[in-house]
Structure formats: C-alpha cells, structure tokens
Scaffold this active site. Structure first.
Site, mmCIF file in Angstrom:
data_model
loop_
_atom_site.group_PDB
_atom_site.id
_atom_site.type_symbol
_atom_site.label_atom_id
_atom_site.label_comp_id
_atom_site.label_asym_id
_atom_site.label_seq_id
_atom_site.Cartn_x
_atom_site.Cartn_y
_atom_site.Cartn_z
ATOM 1 C CG HIS A 42 -0.473 0.122 2.201
ATOM 2 N ND1 HIS A 42 0.562 -0.683 2.577
ATOM 3 C CD2 HIS A 42 -0.009 1.416 3.079
ATOM 4 C CE1 HIS A 42 0.450 -0.068 3.609
ATOM 5 N NE2 HIS A 42 0.955 1.306 4.511
HETATM 6 C C1 UD1 Z 1 -1.687 5.957 5.531
HETATM 7 C C2 UD1 Z 1 -0.654 6.291 5.882
HETATM 8 C C3 UD1 Z 1 0.391 5.224 5.900
HETATM 9 C C4 UD1 Z 1 -0.490 3.874 6.725
HETATM 10 C C5 UD1 Z 1 -1.515 3.582 6.097
HETATM 11 C C6 UD1 Z 1 -1.805 2.344 6.680
HETATM 12 C C7 UD1 Z 1 -0.193 8.272 5.601
HETATM 13 C C8 UD1 Z 1 0.907 9.073 4.533
HETATM 14 N N1 UD1 Z 1 0.021 7.033 4.969
HETATM 15 O O1 UD1 Z 1 -1.252 5.438 4.312
HETATM 16 O O2 UD1 Z 1 1.694 5.248 6.950
HETATM 17 O O3 UD1 Z 1 0.597 2.834 6.291
HETATM 18 O O4 UD1 Z 1 -2.725 5.114 6.223
HETATM 19 O O5 UD1 Z 1 -3.239 2.281 5.802
HETATM 20 O O6 UD1 Z 1 -0.552 9.221 6.193
HETATM 21 N N2 UD1 Z 1 -8.968 5.078 0.578
HETATM 22 C C9 UD1 Z 1 -10.058 4.466 0.471
HETATM 23 N N3 UD1 Z 1 -10.542 4.416 2.454
HETATM 24 C C10 UD1 Z 1 -10.494 4.694 3.099
HETATM 25 C C11 UD1 Z 1 -8.733 4.875 2.934
HETATM 26 C C12 UD1 Z 1 -8.888 5.202 2.487
HETATM 27 O O7 UD1 Z 1 -10.499 4.211 -0.398
HETATM 28 O O8 UD1 Z 1 -10.692 4.185 4.117
HETATM 29 C C13 UD1 Z 1 -8.109 5.479 -0.921
HETATM 30 C C14 UD1 Z 1 -8.285 6.809 -1.584
HETATM 31 O O9 UD1 Z 1 -8.695 6.316 -2.329
HETATM 32 C C15 UD1 Z 1 -7.170 7.381 -0.481
HETATM 33 C C16 UD1 Z 1 -6.632 6.222 -0.478
HETATM 34 O O10 UD1 Z 1 -6.694 5.047 -0.248
HETATM 35 O O11 UD1 Z 1 -6.376 8.425 -1.870
HETATM 36 C C17 UD1 Z 1 -5.136 6.219 0.559
HETATM 37 O O12 UD1 Z 1 -5.309 6.309 1.475
HETATM 38 P P1 UD1 Z 1 -4.857 7.495 3.014
HETATM 39 O O13 UD1 Z 1 -5.044 7.885 4.054
HETATM 40 O O14 UD1 Z 1 -4.042 9.071 1.866
HETATM 41 O O15 UD1 Z 1 -3.043 6.906 2.578
HETATM 42 P P2 UD1 Z 1 -2.676 5.245 2.667
HETATM 43 O O16 UD1 Z 1 -2.097 4.819 1.551
HETATM 44 O O17 UD1 Z 1 -4.113 4.621 3.385
#
Ligand code: UD1
Length: 368
Positions: free
Chosen positions: A208
C-alpha cells in the site's frame, strides 16, 4: 487533578496503537482524562469502523471526517479542523502515533497552540525523504517534547538530529496489541477455512505504500514478483488496500495471486501467523511477523525496522521481481536464526508510556 490527553488518530496502524493505550486507561482512572479524536483519514468500514469494533476501542469523542486527498490538502484540512477543536478542548498534551498525515497534523496543530506533543513510535527513520511517512515522522519528532522510542536505534537516530530531551525507551505498543488480537483469533481455523487455506502452504502479501503503488514500474515488478512466487508453488493471498486497488491494472493480476478485499486486524494476524512467509511493504507487519515467528520479505528498498533484518527474519527485496522470488525462496528454506526479544517484547509498554507521560507532564507543570 487528572491530565487531559487528546489522542489524534486517523489511519489503520494508529487505531491499533491507540487501542493498546485505551485498554490501559481504566488502570489510570482519576489520573488521566483521555479524549479520542479521529481525523477521518481512513473512513471505509473495513479500514476504520471494523478496527474500532473489533479492537474494543472507545468511540471517538470527535470525528473530523476529513477523508482522502492529496498529501498537502489532506494534512491542511486536518489542521484547519484540529486548530479550533484543540482550542476548545484545551488538552494538557496531544499524543500522536507513528508517521501518517494525521500524526503530522495532530502534532503541528498542537505545537502551534503551545500544547505539548507526545509521540509514540518516535525516532524511526528510513532516510528516504520521498516517503510522506519520513517527512511526517521527522517533523513530528522535532515538535514533540515527550518521545517514546521502540528501540535503542531510534534513540540514536534522534540524538543524531540533536534531540536528546524528553526521550523514553519504552519499546513498541504493537506487541501488546498483537497479544490482544491473537486472543480474539483463537486458533485462527475459522479465518483460514473461510479462505480455504492450509497453514504453511501460502504466502500473505500486502502492498500500500505510495512509493510502490504510485510508481507503475515498481507496482508492476511487485505484482510480477508475487505471480512468480505463486508459480513457484506457494499460493499468494493478497488483501488489496483501496489505494492499490485503484492503481492496479487488472491485467497485471497473474495466476496464483488471489486478490481479496482488505481484512480486519484479527484476520490479518491469523493469516500472517500461519503463512509460510509474508511479503509486504507495511511497517507494522514487519514487526508482527517477527513476533509471530513468520519470516518476512519486505518489498521496499529500506526499512525503519532494521532490527528485524539484523535478526535474520526479514529480508529487503525492493520492488524487483527476481529479488522478491529469491528472497521468498531463501526465507522459506528454513534454518532461520533463534529469535531474540525485540522492541520491548513481553513488557507492559502501554503502562511505561502512560507512567512516563504523567511524570513528564507533572514535572512540566511544576516547572511552569
Ligand atoms: C496511510 C499512511 C500510511 C499507513 C497507511 C495504513 C500517510 C501518508 N500514510 O496510507 O503510513 O501505513 O495509511 O493503511 O498518512 N482510501 C479509501 N478508503 C479509505 C481510506 C483510503 O478508499 O478508508 C483510498 C483513497 O483513495 C485514498 C487512498 O486510499 O486516496 C490512500 O489513503 P491515504 O489515507 O491517503 O493513505 P494510505 O495509503 O492509506
């Protein structure tokens, strides 16, 4: 007078981390007054609510509903909402965990309001500033006045950046959370049965990190590497994070790789415990596999959890198809070294953190 502690969380690992402290809170009744703030960074049921329900976490006292967005936009929106909330709540300390955008926003909002910041999982470094997590953890450490380190290496990293005050070498909160989760899982048979898996016959994969998912060449190499592992005889089970799901060209999905929706923490631990090997870019899983006695292949160029590599249970394979297969073969060939206790394994890290937090805040109060 009890100490008002505002915990800011938003993403999966933080729910696991704060859960360990929350389960210790009752032992501190009358001495601390905890407030839980959820930024809303993770919001899908299987990325958020499920963790609260299954980890027995109290409901957040405040939910900001920030959701997804670019790095700066997401962090900025959190700041805009945390600033008035913290002014209203007037906590004695804001505690943050790890290295997510919620961590940075919580620390920055507090620091700007002159509220002391406590950082759990302090001092970790990948020395790769292209990772948003490295930016977040560095800045947070420099704003924190109470820093909880999981290892002597973390203390040394802080010292090399000139941070020497307010440091506590407590160990890592995730060992305790793992024990709690394993008690929920029992023998894990239901979980394995539900996927038709036999212990020791499969590899668990997770991907991820933005450095892997947002670079098509790296993501392609990883998926090809997983397919090679599958073709080599180990079934690969791959719970796919939503970020990865969006990026993944379905055409990359090769035979032998079984993609499933993200699973809850208990299911993830059951799958990790009985896997022949775990292939991952997660930080949490590198520690959890070590404690579970499952070998790990880390699909990154560097790791913050260097001790697991030094101990011989974790191997860095980068995002290189061939290296992923070779590392998997090596780690599943047996003859792994004797495990040593790492990151405060077996101690009550949650109590060490809360005791030190109370002591430091009382000292600060007297000094002011
Ligand atoms: C975040 C943390 C990472 C951690 C991870 C655990 C940062 C910079 N990164 O990364 O260190 O290891 O969480 O999972 O904070 N999305 C969904 N549903 C959700 C959440 C996210 O669809 O409930 C999708 C969205 O399109 C979003 C993408 O996942 O843009 C990334 O989510 P984001 O919270 O920005 O970062 P993570 O990759 O989850």
């Amino acid at each position: 007078m009890s100490i008002r502690i505002a915990a800011v969380v938003g993403a999966r690992p933080e729910f696991v981390q704060v859960g360990t402290l929350a389960r210790a809170f009752p032992a501190y009744t009358g001495r601390i007054d905890p407030i839980l703030i959820h930024t809303g960074q993770h919001y899908d049921a299987n990325m958020s609510q499920d963790f609260f329900d299954r980890l027995g976490l109290p409901r957040p006292d405040h939910t900001l509903g920030v959701g997804s967005g670019g790095q700066g936009v997401q962090t900025g929106q959190m700041l805009a909402l945390l600033d008035p909330l913290l002014q209203e709540l007037e906590p004695d300390v804001v505690i943050v965990f790890g290295d997510t955008n919620s961590t940075l926003a919580g620390a920055l909002a507090a620091a700007k309001l002159h509220i002391p910041v406590a950082h759990v999982e302090s001092g970790l470094r990948s020395f790769n500033l292209r990772m948003p997590e490295e930016v977040n953890r560095r800045l947070t450490d420099h704003m924190a006045s109470i820093l909880f380190c999981p290892s002597p290496n973390a203390v040394a990293n802080l010292a090399s950046e000139g941070i020497t005050d307010g440091i506590h070498l407590t160990g890592d909160v995730m060992f305790e959370s793992l024990q709690h989760t394993l008690a929920l899982v029992g023998d894990g048979r239901t979980v394995l049965d539900s996927f038709g898996l036999v212990p020791g016959s499969y590899a668990l994969a997770t991907v991820h990190r933005s450095e892997n998912t947002d670079d098509p060449e790296r993501l392609s190499q990883i998926v090809l590497g997983l397919a090679d592992v599958g073709a080599d005889g180990l079934e690969v089970i791959f719970p796919v994070h939503p970020r990865t799901r969006q990026r993944l060209d379905r055409g990359l999905a090769a035979s032998g790789v079984r993609m499933i929706d993200p699973v809850g923490h208990p299911e993830a631990m059951a799958l990790a415990r009985d896997a022949a090997v775990v292939l991952t870019d997660s930080g949490g899983l590198q520690k959890e596999t070590y404690w579970l006695g499952t070998p790990c292949v880390t699909m990154r160029d560097e790791t913050e959890w260097v001790e697991t590599v030094e101990a011989g249970w974790n191997r860095l394979a980068g995002a290189d198809r061939n290296a992923i297969l070779q590392a998997t073969r090596f780690m599943t060939a047996g003859n792994l070294p004797e495990r040593v206790a790492l990151y405060g394994e077996g101690t009550k890290v949650s109590h060490a953190i809360l005791d030190a937090l109370i002591e430091d805040l009382e000292r600060m109060e007297k000094a002011s």
